[in-house]
Design a protein around this motif. Structure first.
Motif, PDB file in Angstrom:
ATOM      1  N   TRP A 169      25.969  46.650  47.383  1.00 47.63           N
ATOM      2  CA  TRP A 169      26.399  47.340  46.158  1.00 47.63           C
ATOM      3  C   TRP A 169      26.276  46.408  44.959  1.00 47.63           C
ATOM      4  CZ3 TRP A 169      31.759  49.220  48.346  1.00 47.63           C
ATOM      5  CH2 TRP A 169      31.535  50.212  49.303  1.00 47.63           C
ATOM      6  N   THR A 170      26.693  45.144  45.137  1.00 44.06           N
ATOM      7  CA  THR A 170      26.615  44.176  44.042  1.00 44.06           C
ATOM      8  C   THR A 170      25.164  43.872  43.692  1.00 44.06           C
ATOM      9  OG1 THR A 170      28.729  43.204  44.688  1.00 44.06           O
ATOM     10  CG2 THR A 170      27.287  41.853  43.312  1.00 44.06           C
ATOM     11  N   GLU A 171      24.307  43.776  44.697  1.00 46.34           N
ATOM     12  CA  GLU A 171      22.884  43.534  44.446  1.00 46.34           C
ATOM     13  C   GLU A 171      22.274  44.665  43.611  1.00 46.34           C
ATOM     14  OE1 GLU A 171      21.202  43.146  48.311  1.00 46.34           O
ATOM     15  OE2 GLU A 171      21.837  41.065  48.579  1.00 46.34           O
ATOM     16  N   VAL A 172      22.666  45.894  43.921  1.00 50.71           N
ATOM     17  CA  VAL A 172      22.162  47.042  43.163  1.00 50.71           C
ATOM     18  C   VAL A 172      22.674  47.003  41.726  1.00 50.71           C
ATOM     19  CG1 VAL A 172      22.176  49.562  42.993  1.00 50.71           C
ATOM     20  CG2 VAL A 172      21.827  48.468  45.216  1.00 50.71           C
ATOM     21  N   ASP A 173      23.957  46.694  41.556  1.00 48.33           N
ATOM     22  CA  ASP A 173      24.502  46.536  40.206  1.00 48.33           C
ATOM     23  C   ASP A 173      23.718  45.475  39.437  1.00 48.33           C
ATOM     24  OD1 ASP A 173      26.464  48.452  40.133  1.00 48.33           O
ATOM     25  OD2 ASP A 173      28.160  47.062  40.175  1.00 48.33           O
ATOM     26  N   ASP A 174      23.466  44.340  40.089  1.00 48.26           N
ATOM     27  CA  ASP A 174      22.746  43.250  39.435  1.00 48.26           C
ATOM     28  C   ASP A 174      21.341  43.695  39.027  1.00 48.26           C
ATOM     29  OD1 ASP A 174      24.938  41.625  39.756  1.00 48.26           O
ATOM     30  OD2 ASP A 174      24.122  40.541  41.493  1.00 48.26           O
TER      31      ASP A 174
ATOM     32  N   GLY B   3      21.507  43.886  30.552  1.00 47.38           N
ATOM     33  CA  GLY B   3      21.135  42.569  30.041  1.00 47.38           C
ATOM     34  C   GLY B   3      22.322  41.667  29.826  1.00 47.38           C
ATOM     35  N   SER B   4      22.017  40.426  29.477  1.00 49.37           N
ATOM     36  CA  SER B   4      23.053  39.438  29.204  1.00 49.37           C
ATOM     37  C   SER B   4      23.472  39.547  27.745  1.00 49.37           C
ATOM     38  CB  SER B   4      22.529  38.032  29.502  1.00 49.37           C
ATOM     39  OG  SER B   4      23.517  37.059  29.239  1.00 49.37           O
ATOM     40  N   ASP B   5      24.736  39.280  27.477  1.00 51.46           N
ATOM     41  CA  ASP B   5      25.270  39.384  26.119  1.00 51.46           C
ATOM     42  C   ASP B   5      26.234  38.227  25.924  1.00 51.46           C
ATOM     43  OD1 ASP B   5      25.846  41.637  23.757  1.00 51.46           O
ATOM     44  OD2 ASP B   5      27.574  40.370  24.222  1.00 51.46           O
TER      45      ASP B   5
ATOM     46  N   ASP C 248      29.718  37.969  27.918  1.00 51.33           N
ATOM     47  CA  ASP C 248      29.776  36.916  28.932  1.00 51.33           C
ATOM     48  C   ASP C 248      30.901  35.933  28.620  1.00 51.33           C
ATOM     49  OD1 ASP C 248      27.594  38.124  30.096  1.00 51.33           O
ATOM     50  OD2 ASP C 248      26.137  36.654  29.357  1.00 51.33           O
ATOM     51  N   ALA C 249      31.061  35.599  27.349  1.00 48.81           N
ATOM     52  CA  ALA C 249      32.123  34.672  26.953  1.00 48.81           C
ATOM     53  C   ALA C 249      33.504  35.278  27.176  1.00 48.81           C
ATOM     54  CB  ALA C 249      31.952  34.279  25.486  1.00 48.81           C
ATOM     55  N   ALA C 250      33.620  36.605  26.988  1.00 46.24           N
ATOM     56  CA  ALA C 250      34.906  37.269  27.212  1.00 46.24           C
ATOM     57  C   ALA C 250      35.313  37.182  28.676  1.00 46.24           C
ATOM     58  CB  ALA C 250      34.819  38.727  26.766  1.00 46.24           C
ATOM     59  N   VAL C 251      34.359  37.383  29.573  1.00 40.61           N
ATOM     60  CA  VAL C 251      34.651  37.277  31.003  1.00 40.61           C
ATOM     61  C   VAL C 251      35.035  35.837  31.350  1.00 40.61           C
ATOM     62  CG1 VAL C 251      33.686  37.457  33.323  1.00 40.61           C
ATOM     63  CG2 VAL C 251      33.177  39.222  31.622  1.00 40.61           C
ATOM     64  N   ALA C 252      34.269  34.876  30.825  1.00 39.05           N
ATOM     65  CA  ALA C 252      34.550  33.464  31.118  1.00 39.05           C
ATOM     66  C   ALA C 252      35.922  33.050  30.579  1.00 39.05           C
ATOM     67  CB  ALA C 252      33.457  32.586  30.508  1.00 39.05           C
TER      68      ALA C 252
ATOM     69  N   LEU D  43      43.353  35.364  33.921  1.00 36.88           N
ATOM     70  CA  LEU D  43      43.515  36.817  33.946  1.00 36.88           C
ATOM     71  C   LEU D  43      42.900  37.371  35.234  1.00 36.88           C
ATOM     72  CD1 LEU D  43      44.070  36.248  30.925  1.00 36.88           C
ATOM     73  CD2 LEU D  43      42.852  38.375  30.405  1.00 36.88           C
ATOM     74  N   PRO D  44      43.473  38.428  35.806  1.00 35.46           N
ATOM     75  CA  PRO D  44      42.845  39.039  36.975  1.00 35.46           C
ATOM     76  C   PRO D  44      41.474  39.591  36.608  1.00 35.46           C
ATOM     77  CG  PRO D  44      44.582  40.450  36.099  1.00 35.46           C
ATOM     78  CD  PRO D  44      44.690  39.145  35.363  1.00 35.46           C
ATOM     79  N   ALA D  45      40.519  39.424  37.508  1.00 34.58           N
ATOM     80  CA  ALA D  45      39.140  39.847  37.237  1.00 34.58           C
ATOM     81  C   ALA D  45      38.988  41.342  37.531  1.00 34.58           C
ATOM     82  CB  ALA D  45      38.163  39.021  38.060  1.00 34.58           C
ATOM     83  N   ILE D  46      39.711  42.158  36.780  1.00 32.55           N
ATOM     84  CA  ILE D  46      39.731  43.598  37.037  1.00 32.55           C
ATOM     85  C   ILE D  46      39.136  44.384  35.875  1.00 32.55           C
ATOM     86  CG2 ILE D  46      41.665  43.539  38.660  1.00 32.55           C
ATOM     87  CD1 ILE D  46      43.530  44.281  36.344  1.00 32.55           C
ATOM     88  N   GLN D  47      38.444  43.677  34.945  1.00 31.23           N
ATOM     89  CA  GLN D  47      37.761  44.393  33.882  1.00 31.23           C
ATOM     90  C   GLN D  47      36.625  45.223  34.474  1.00 31.23           C
ATOM     91  OE1 GLN D  47      37.620  41.016  34.160  1.00 31.23           O
ATOM     92  NE2 GLN D  47      35.461  40.639  34.605  1.00 31.23           N
ATOM     93  N   VAL D  48      36.194  46.238  33.734  1.00 35.59           N
ATOM     94  CA  VAL D  48      35.102  47.075  34.213  1.00 35.59           C
ATOM     95  C   VAL D  48      33.855  46.223  34.402  1.00 35.59           C
ATOM     96  CG1 VAL D  48      36.006  49.164  33.114  1.00 35.59           C
ATOM     97  CG2 VAL D  48      34.348  47.719  31.876  1.00 35.59           C
ATOM     98  N   ALA D  49      32.968  46.675  35.295  1.00 30.52           N
ATOM     99  CA  ALA D  49      31.687  46.009  35.480  1.00 30.52           C
ATOM    100  C   ALA D  49      30.814  46.256  34.255  1.00 30.52           C
ATOM    101  CB  ALA D  49      31.007  46.540  36.741  1.00 30.52           C
ATOM    102  N   ALA D  50      29.753  45.464  34.122  1.00 32.22           N
ATOM    103  CA  ALA D  50      28.885  45.570  32.948  1.00 32.22           C
ATOM    104  C   ALA D  50      28.288  46.971  32.799  1.00 32.22           C
ATOM    105  CB  ALA D  50      27.781  44.524  33.035  1.00 32.22           C
ATOM    106  N   ASN D  51      27.806  47.539  33.914  1.00 30.79           N
ATOM    107  CA  ASN D  51      27.210  48.875  33.816  1.00 30.79           C
ATOM    108  C   ASN D  51      28.258  49.941  33.511  1.00 30.79           C
ATOM    109  OD1 ASN D  51      28.324  48.509  36.347  1.00 30.79           O
ATOM    110  ND2 ASN D  51      26.629  49.421  37.475  1.00 30.79           N
TER     111      ASN D  51
END
Length: 222
Positions: free
Chosen positions: A6-11, A19-21, A25-29, A36-44
């Motif tokens: 599933w992750t490979e397909v998302d990638d 694409g990269s932004d 990207d800085a917000a996630v980092a 913070l818990p890594a529970i933000q929505v995925a990029a797609n």
């Protein structure tokens, strides 16, 4: 099928369609660095929120649950000049991370972060005359989803779109005997949406880098 696939397909799709932004990207980092818990929505999923908001022609968005501001950035970028996102975050530490991320993205003039329990800040918004909002995104504590729905109905109009995240709960939503308050909150929320004559709604199951979950979308028709 595995979570790894599933992750490979998302990638794959993210690489070609999202694409990269730098700001995202800085917000996630920054969220990771702050613990913070890594529970933000995925990029797609973030881009889906962005596209739905643009399709709505939205000028005003209410977000219930800011976390680190990742989805907030996606939503704010969908708005035209003069548009506004009001986002509610209960945890002051999370709100500070979000504020820095939103400022880095150049969107501080678009986003109004309200700190405090949403069930306290929502009445304040109503008293201040905010709304109707064109889009509401509910992504906070699930036991309170029924209350968030009630406030969403008060703060929207015919034609507004209400979106709720994490409604599948790894499939546990079908278990009426679950002792998980998050599951029960989503079930009650769904029942209320179903019974509300001014809403027409659907829910979609999703799999991906965030596991097995789903979104509900409800259009206000009355």
């Amino acid at each position: 099928m595995t979570a790894e696939r599933w992750t490979e397909v998302d990638d794959y799709f993210n690489g070609l369609l999202v694409g990269s932004d730098e700001a995202l990207d800085a917000a996630v980092a920054a969220g990771d660095e702050a613990g913070l818990p890594a529970i933000q929505v995925a990029a797609n999923q973030g881009k889906l929120l962005h596209l739905l908001t643009r399709l709505q022609g939205a000028r005003t968005v209410l977000e219930i649950g800011t976390l680190g501001g990742y989805s907030t950035i996606w939503l704010a970028r969908a708005l035209p000049e003069g548009g506004r996102v009001v986002t509610l975050e209960a945890d002051p530490a999370y709100a500070e991370v979000a504020r820095a991320n939103i400022e880095r993205a150049g969107l501080a003039h678009v986003v109004d972060i309200r700190v405090g329990r949403a069930l306290d800040t929502l009445p304040e918004l109503a008293a201040e005359g905010h709304g109707p909002f064109d889009v509401v995104f509910i992504d906070a504590d699930k036991p309170s989803n029924p209350d968030y729905l009630a406030w969403s109905l008060k703060l929207t109009r015919s034609g507004s779109l209400i979106i709720a995240d994490n409604v599948v709960r790894d499939g546990e939503v079908v278990d009426g005997d679950s002792d998980d308050p998050k599951v029960q909150g989503v079930r009650r929320f769904t029942e209320l949406v179903s019974a509300e004559p001014t809403l027409t709604a659907t829910a979609l199951q999703t799999v991906g880098s965030k596991g097995y979950d789903g979104l509900m979308m409800a259009l206000v028709t009355g």
